[in-house]
Structure formats: structure tokens, C-alpha cells
Design a protein around this motif. Sequence first.
Motif, short mmCIF file in Angstrom:
data_model
loop_
_atom_site.label_atom_id
_atom_site.label_comp_id
_atom_site.label_asym_id
_atom_site.label_seq_id
_atom_site.Cartn_x
_atom_site.Cartn_y
_atom_site.Cartn_z
N HIS A 24 -7.72 7.94 -8.33
CA HIS A 24 -6.62 8.77 -8.81
C HIS A 24 -7.23 9.96 -9.57
CE1 HIS A 24 -3.43 5.35 -8.89
NE2 HIS A 24 -4.29 5.19 -7.89
N PHE A 25 -6.53 11.07 -9.50
CA PHE A 25 -6.99 12.27 -10.19
C PHE A 25 -5.80 13.11 -10.63
CE2 PHE A 25 -6.52 13.43 -5.77
CZ PHE A 25 -6.01 14.71 -5.79
N ARG A 26 -6.07 14.02 -11.56
CA ARG A 26 -5.08 15.01 -11.97
C ARG A 26 -5.54 16.37 -11.46
NH1 ARG A 26 -1.32 12.73 -14.86
NH2 ARG A 26 -1.81 11.00 -16.24
N ASP A 27 -4.60 17.10 -10.88
CA ASP A 27 -4.92 18.44 -10.40
C ASP A 27 -4.94 19.40 -11.59
OD1 ASP A 27 -2.25 19.15 -10.97
OD2 ASP A 27 -1.67 19.31 -8.87
N VAL A 28 -5.13 20.67 -11.33
CA VAL A 28 -5.27 21.65 -12.41
C VAL A 28 -3.97 21.85 -13.19
CG1 VAL A 28 -7.22 22.86 -11.36
CG2 VAL A 28 -4.87 23.59 -10.81
N GLU A 61 -0.65 13.82 -11.22
CA GLU A 61 -1.50 12.73 -10.77
C GLU A 61 -1.27 12.49 -9.28
OE1 GLU A 61 -2.68 8.07 -11.67
OE2 GLU A 61 -1.47 9.16 -13.12
N LEU A 62 -2.38 12.42 -8.55
CA LEU A 62 -2.39 12.11 -7.13
C LEU A 62 -3.48 11.08 -6.89
CD1 LEU A 62 -2.10 15.49 -7.45
CD2 LEU A 62 -1.56 15.19 -5.04
N ALA A 63 -3.55 10.58 -5.66
CA ALA A 63 -4.62 9.67 -5.28
C ALA A 63 -5.18 10.12 -3.94
CB ALA A 63 -4.11 8.23 -5.18
N ALA A 64 -6.45 9.83 -3.74
CA ALA A 64 -7.09 10.04 -2.44
C ALA A 64 -7.52 8.66 -1.95
CB ALA A 64 -8.29 10.96 -2.57
N MET A 65 -7.28 8.37 -0.67
CA MET A 65 -7.66 7.08 -0.12
C MET A 65 -8.37 7.22 1.21
SD MET A 65 -5.73 6.07 2.78
CE MET A 65 -5.56 4.33 2.70
#
Length: 110
Positions: free
Chosen positions: A95-99, A103-107
Motif C-alpha cells: 500500500h502507498f500514498r500518492d502525492v 491510499e492505493l495498493a499495487a498487486m
Amino acid sequence: MARLQYLELPVGDRAEAKRFYAEAFGWGFTDFGADYAATMSGDTDIGLDAAPDKVRAPLPVIRVEDIEATLAAVEAAGGKVVVPIFAFPGGRRFHFRDVDGHELAAMQPG
């Protein structure tokens, strides 16, 4: 190519959420443990997360080919990793936060 594959929704009652989406849209769900269920359409799917530590807002999940390269690219572009890479049934993700703080996730399936 990366694409939006999944949207996780935090829910209070998994059974009630499943009932709602089944009645409203005809969606079927597969249960994964006591707190999680997901559509398995093979297109953009919906996950219902009733776990005590569930996400607080809808979580877009982006399918990628190389999870490590994507993590490096997210950080290089100014994103902040908030949950390191972990394994789950169906692959690995982070999971990450954009600028802007979303919050999003990459899988990566696997």
C-alpha cells in the motif's frame, strides 16, 4: 501494463454487504476467511473487508507485472509506502500514498 483491477471496500458486516450487492447488482462473492469476501469476475473486482484492521476508505488496487520495480517507481515519483510488500491469497501487494495523500495498493498476481 498496469491497470486498476480491484476495489476494496471497508464494511461493518460482511454478510449484510454481500446481501446488498447480491440483491442490488446480482454479484456473487467468494469468502476468504471470516472477514473478507470478493467477486471473482476476472475483470475489475470488488472486495468487502470487515476485518478489525480494515482500510478506512475505498482502496483502489492496481495490478502490476513486477511488484519490486513498481515499489521503486512509486517511491521515485514521490509516493510513500505505508504497508510494505506482503503475500496474500492470490499474490503479493503493498500500500502507498500518492502525492495527494490517497491510499492505493499495487498487486502482482502469483
